[in-house]
Design an enzyme around this catalytic site. Sequence first.
Site, PDB file in Angstrom:
ATOM      1  N   ASP A 150      52.857  44.664  57.069  1.00  0.00           N
ATOM      2  CA  ASP A 150      51.961  45.361  56.132  1.00  0.00           C
ATOM      3  C   ASP A 150      52.746  46.460  55.428  1.00  0.00           C
ATOM      4  O   ASP A 150      53.791  46.905  55.904  1.00  0.00           O
ATOM      5  CB  ASP A 150      50.758  45.958  56.873  1.00  0.00           C
ATOM      6  CG  ASP A 150      51.159  46.919  57.986  1.00  0.00           C
ATOM      7  OD1 ASP A 150      52.038  46.566  58.799  1.00  0.00           O
ATOM      8  OD2 ASP A 150      50.625  48.051  58.025  1.00  0.00           O
ATOM      9  N   GLU A 170      50.569  48.339  60.965  1.00  0.00           N
ATOM     10  CA  GLU A 170      51.316  49.500  61.465  1.00  0.00           C
ATOM     11  C   GLU A 170      50.994  50.744  60.663  1.00  0.00           C
ATOM     12  O   GLU A 170      50.928  51.852  61.195  1.00  0.00           O
ATOM     13  CB  GLU A 170      52.827  49.209  61.404  1.00  0.00           C
ATOM     14  CG  GLU A 170      53.682  50.179  62.219  1.00  0.00           C
ATOM     15  CD  GLU A 170      54.026  51.471  61.504  1.00  0.00           C
ATOM     16  OE1 GLU A 170      54.391  52.441  62.183  1.00  0.00           O
ATOM     17  OE2 GLU A 170      53.931  51.543  60.263  1.00  0.00           O
TER      18      GLU A 170
HETATM   19 ZN    ZN Z   1      55.507  53.240  56.874  1.00  0.00          ZN
HETATM   20 ZN    ZN Z   2      57.131  51.180  58.969  1.00  0.00          ZN
END
Ligand code: ZN
Ligand code: ZN
Length: 467
Positions: free
Chosen positions: A89, A152
């Site tokens: 992501d 994340e």
């Molecule tokens: Zn980042």
């Molecule tokens: Zn990262």
Amino acid sequence: MTVDFKAEFEKRKDDFMADLISLLEINSERDDSKADKEHPFGPGPVKALHHFLAMAERDGYKTRNIDNYAGDFEYGEGDEVLGIFAHLDVVPAGSGWETDPYKPVIKDGRLYARGSSDDKGPTMACYYGLKIIKELGLPVSRKVRFVVGTDEESGWGDMDYYFAHNGLKNPDFGFSPDADFPIINGEKGNITEYLHFDGKNEGLVVLHSFNGGLRENMVPESATAVISGSVSAQEVSDLLANFVASHKVTGQVVENDGKLEVTIYGKSAHGSTPEEGVNGATLLGLFLSQFDFYGPAKAYIEVTASLHNDFAGEKLGVAYTDDKMGPLSMNAGVFRFDENSSDNTIALNFRYPKGTDELKIKEELSKIAGPKAITISDSHHTPHYVPMDDELVETLLSVYEKQTGLKGHEQVIGGGTFGRLLERGVAFGAMFPDSINTMHQANEFMALDDLYRAAAIYAEAIYELIK
Ligand code: ZN
Ligand code: ZN
């Protein structure tokens, strides 16, 4: 067996670039407005996950898709498992780009695209590191598990799901290619504690409200208090002019409805480095502490004033230094006081090393005169540290030193990476000490040389850890 990993990567450079560019072309921003059961963080992250797993299948790995939250594959043989945790992501592209963030462009030796340095570039460099080991058929005695997440940048919901549902035992040790070389082997604990106060006050000077700060992890840039009583606008203006001049900041007094709005402007900074800012709220507290407030308002102002420049928490009695992880730091981040409220708060964000904890901090805060209660935030990161003499840290640093000719050393940060997912986990690359870090910014890029250097380091590091 000696292998020239740089030369081996060089042979695969064109394939690497093609694979990386195809991954960068996918917009994998989280989009909750399009999220559903099949797409927990929206369609973009899922598309990037499918693309990555298809590539791994093409290269002969048996992959698993954990319900579109994360994916993995394993390579090698043995009881012990090295985990590699990367993410697909990206943070929103935002504005200010000179090129299309999802049409990668190579210019002056740099690859421009959202995700080029965070984290698709390092992810692919690491992936090609392992690919070299596989294609050369190097003998290994441990397994590698390559895990890619899709959340994340927001809440780590991908990894919560992965660890709860993937069904395999956790890797024994591992690293995340999502930060800096030489290594990040420590991450401080992160907790916010709140001081609570009543609102009623009937002194010669009355505090109607006090507001400063936007977020607990930022230094308040400015703060404003509304006061009234036995002080004139002229008197307060004169005192403030002297005060702000002596503290090298600015401020103003505005008369409104018979009340005075007093504002001080400081300078914001990240909450993990409060000494780099000027806390407008604690400075305003210091200024106001000369007036005759009464009751809870007096306590609120006095406590606020006492927090000024207490970055190490010495006056609070919570100061603590670990010889490996360094000192505790404190940011007085958010101030909310209203005379009609019975729950007025000061939020204190602490970054703390091993050796102290949220309860010890709370116990000391309870000794402060003034607050009626102390509470602790729900979100909490405990300190994470892998010692220098751990085989993992020693191996990663020795490969880094061998390939770069630079001296390796430990680094402890206030932030958090996937390195902390495993007890023996660290972050390793792919930013070099001389790299320009453009993560999360417009016109994000990664220097091609850095990608190539990182891939060769990852190849040798993985091999050394599993051979
Ligand atoms: Zn980042
Ligand atoms: Zn990262």
